[in-house]
Design an enzyme around this catalytic site. Structure first.
Site, PDB file in Angstrom:
ATOM      1  N   LYS A  14       0.731  -1.458   0.053  1.00  0.00           N
ATOM      2  CA  LYS A  14      -0.522   0.142   0.294  1.00  0.00           C
ATOM      3  C   LYS A  14       1.380   1.236  -0.251  1.00  0.00           C
ATOM      4  O   LYS A  14       0.988   2.248  -0.662  1.00  0.00           O
ATOM      5  CB  LYS A  14      -0.745  -0.096   0.936  1.00  0.00           C
ATOM      6  CG  LYS A  14      -2.085  -1.207   0.888  1.00  0.00           C
ATOM      7  CD  LYS A  14      -2.666  -0.710   2.648  1.00  0.00           C
ATOM      8  CE  LYS A  14      -1.875  -1.451   3.827  1.00  0.00           C
ATOM      9  NZ  LYS A  14      -2.277  -1.274   5.319  1.00  0.00           N
ATOM     10  N   ARG A  89     -10.176  -0.505   9.881  1.00  0.00           N
ATOM     11  CA  ARG A  89      -9.410  -1.585   9.556  1.00  0.00           C
ATOM     12  C   ARG A  89     -10.809  -2.629  10.257  1.00  0.00           C
ATOM     13  O   ARG A  89     -10.664  -3.972  10.216  1.00  0.00           O
ATOM     14  CB  ARG A  89      -8.768  -1.419  10.191  1.00  0.00           C
ATOM     15  CG  ARG A  89      -7.275  -1.220  10.424  1.00  0.00           C
ATOM     16  CD  ARG A  89      -6.144  -2.372   9.439  1.00  0.00           C
ATOM     17  NE  ARG A  89      -5.681  -2.032   9.723  1.00  0.00           N
ATOM     18  CZ  ARG A  89      -3.877  -1.831   9.228  1.00  0.00           C
ATOM     19  NH1 ARG A  89      -4.229  -0.588   9.049  1.00  0.00           N
ATOM     20  NH2 ARG A  89      -3.120  -2.760   9.639  1.00  0.00           N
ATOM     21  N   ARG A 128      10.778  -7.353   4.499  1.00  0.00           N
ATOM     22  CA  ARG A 128      11.481  -4.906   4.349  1.00  0.00           C
ATOM     23  C   ARG A 128      11.970  -4.449   5.154  1.00  0.00           C
ATOM     24  O   ARG A 128      12.192  -4.337   6.619  1.00  0.00           O
ATOM     25  CB  ARG A 128       9.481  -4.724   4.722  1.00  0.00           C
ATOM     26  CG  ARG A 128       9.649  -3.741   4.211  1.00  0.00           C
ATOM     27  CD  ARG A 128       7.673  -2.675   4.608  1.00  0.00           C
ATOM     28  NE  ARG A 128       7.514  -3.321   5.685  1.00  0.00           N
ATOM     29  CZ  ARG A 128       5.735  -3.782   5.486  1.00  0.00           C
ATOM     30  NH1 ARG A 128       5.359  -2.602   4.858  1.00  0.00           N
ATOM     31  NH2 ARG A 128       4.993  -3.244   6.347  1.00  0.00           N
ATOM     32  N   ARG A 163      10.772  -2.575  10.866  1.00  0.00           N
ATOM     33  CA  ARG A 163      10.218  -2.678  11.322  1.00  0.00           C
ATOM     34  C   ARG A 163       9.753  -3.702  12.535  1.00  0.00           C
ATOM     35  O   ARG A 163       9.623  -4.448  12.837  1.00  0.00           O
ATOM     36  CB  ARG A 163       8.275  -2.579  11.286  1.00  0.00           C
ATOM     37  CG  ARG A 163       8.333  -0.990  10.106  1.00  0.00           C
ATOM     38  CD  ARG A 163       6.633  -1.289   9.739  1.00  0.00           C
ATOM     39  NE  ARG A 163       5.681  -1.558   9.476  1.00  0.00           N
ATOM     40  CZ  ARG A 163       4.541  -1.809   8.714  1.00  0.00           C
ATOM     41  NH1 ARG A 163       4.385  -0.894   8.613  1.00  0.00           N
ATOM     42  NH2 ARG A 163       3.335  -2.054   9.485  1.00  0.00           N
ATOM     43  N   ARG A 174      -1.377  -9.640  12.538  1.00  0.00           N
ATOM     44  CA  ARG A 174      -2.139  -8.511  12.065  1.00  0.00           C
ATOM     45  C   ARG A 174      -3.344  -9.243  10.534  1.00  0.00           C
ATOM     46  O   ARG A 174      -3.807  -8.741  10.065  1.00  0.00           O
ATOM     47  CB  ARG A 174      -0.370  -8.346  11.135  1.00  0.00           C
ATOM     48  CG  ARG A 174      -0.228  -7.336  12.191  1.00  0.00           C
ATOM     49  CD  ARG A 174       1.162  -7.262  11.490  1.00  0.00           C
ATOM     50  NE  ARG A 174       1.227  -6.152  10.674  1.00  0.00           N
ATOM     51  CZ  ARG A 174       2.311  -5.539   9.768  1.00  0.00           C
ATOM     52  NH1 ARG A 174       3.817  -6.315  10.152  1.00  0.00           N
ATOM     53  NH2 ARG A 174       2.285  -4.786   8.765  1.00  0.00           N
TER      54      ARG A 174
HETATM   55  P1  AMP Z   1       0.129  -0.475   8.668  1.00  0.00           P
HETATM   56  O1  AMP Z   1       1.203  -0.138   8.861  1.00  0.00           O
HETATM   57  O2  AMP Z   1      -1.695   0.532   8.270  1.00  0.00           O
HETATM   58  O3  AMP Z   1      -0.055  -2.180   8.696  1.00  0.00           O
HETATM   59  O4  AMP Z   1      -0.575  -0.231  10.233  1.00  0.00           O
HETATM   60  C1  AMP Z   1       0.738  -0.559  11.119  1.00  0.00           C
HETATM   61  C2  AMP Z   1      -0.641  -1.820  13.314  1.00  0.00           C
HETATM   62  O5  AMP Z   1      -1.293   0.072  13.519  1.00  0.00           O
HETATM   63  C3  AMP Z   1      -1.418  -2.664  12.655  1.00  0.00           C
HETATM   64  O6  AMP Z   1      -1.000  -3.573  12.989  1.00  0.00           O
HETATM   65  C4  AMP Z   1      -1.937  -1.825  13.611  1.00  0.00           C
HETATM   66  O7  AMP Z   1      -1.670  -2.187  15.011  1.00  0.00           O
HETATM   67  C5  AMP Z   1      -1.752  -0.460  13.470  1.00  0.00           C
HETATM   68  N1  AMP Z   1      -2.975   0.012  13.250  1.00  0.00           N
HETATM   69  C6  AMP Z   1      -2.851   1.005  12.183  1.00  0.00           C
HETATM   70  N2  AMP Z   1      -4.356   1.581  11.139  1.00  0.00           N
HETATM   71  C7  AMP Z   1      -4.731   1.019  12.325  1.00  0.00           C
HETATM   72  C8  AMP Z   1      -7.004   1.089  12.698  1.00  0.00           C
HETATM   73  N3  AMP Z   1      -7.186   2.513  11.217  1.00  0.00           N
HETATM   74  N4  AMP Z   1      -7.340   0.843  14.218  1.00  0.00           N
HETATM   75  C9  AMP Z   1      -6.412   0.229  14.588  1.00  0.00           C
HETATM   76  N5  AMP Z   1      -5.134   0.375  13.927  1.00  0.00           N
HETATM   77  C10 AMP Z   1      -3.932   0.365  13.117  1.00  0.00           C
END
Ligand code: AMP
Length: 218
Positions: A14, A89, A128, A163, A174
């Protein structure tokens, strides 16, 4: 320019695809993951809570995301379109997002789902690497996306890091969160006739072409 939302499993690309859209269309990229990673660096109760939650691979509390999304979307730079990634989400967040858009007078725009097989995601997650200086993203498991020197950024010479949630254990959580909580919102957007799906198993350039075609269609 219509607003764009990405729905995709972890490490589907993304962020990489969003970068390409920003370059071409000059609209802001709003990633709740990026905003939360910044908050997780704060030495405060909320900072600690977000840090622990991110590392575990679980979702942070909905209320935290609502406030930060609405504040960000109110900013002037979102008026001509934006890419939203990582939010909503789950179904509650999708319903609240509809309310936020209504309050701000915005349209949902186009919702793009990037589908990727679990095995490919695992490989992307473990490989990554991100530049701590310019945030460029590499993958040491993919020849075409690997840095020339494993821990150094090709662009700025910055150090590359992994990360805290890019490991197999957090990935499993996840991915499970994605299947259980995020997949159900696809139906929500199908009903609104705003959903597009792309094959994310392909290489970065081909996926970008497919996404750009969707953006340019009316
Ligand atoms: P991402 O960078 O989108 O993979 O998000 C990394 C982490 O941030 C996720 O695994 C969640 O712990 C948290 N996170 C990101 N967006 C949300 C959301 N909309 N609601 C809840 N947790 C989120």
């Amino acid at each position: 320019m219509k607003n764009i939302m990405f729905i995709a499993p972890p490490a589907a690309g993304k962020g990489t695809q969003a970068e390409k859209i920003i370059e071409k269309y000059h609209i802001p990229h709003i990633s709740t993951g990026d905003i939360l990673r910044e908050i997780s660096k704060e030495d405060s109760e909320i900072g600690n809570y977000v840090f622990e939650t991110l590392a575990s691979g679980k979702l942070v509390k909905d209320e935290i995301t609502y406030q930060l999304i609405e504040e960000r979307l109110k900013k002037e730079d979102c008026k001509n379109g934006f890419i939203i990634d990582g939010f909503p989400r789950n179904l509650d967040q999708a319903i609240e997002y509809d309310n936020i858009l209504k309050r701000l007078g915005y349209q949902i725009g186009k919702v793009i789902v990037i589908n990727v097989e679990e095995k490919i995601l695992e490989k992307r997650i473990t490989g990554r690497r991100i530049c701590e200086n310019c945030h460029a993203v590499y993958n040491i498991n993919e020849e075409e996306n690997a840095p020339q020197i494993e821990s150094i950024c090709d662009i700025c010479g910055g150090k590359l890091y992994q990360r805290s949630d890019d490991n197999i254990e957090a990935f499993k959580t996840r991915y499970q969160m994605y299947l259980e909580k995020t997949i159900p919102i696809i139906e929500h957007y199908k009903k609104q006739n705003v959903l597009y799906e792309v094959n994310g198993n392909d290489n970065v350039e081909n996926i970008a072409k497919e996404i750009d075609k969707i953006i340019r269609e009316n």
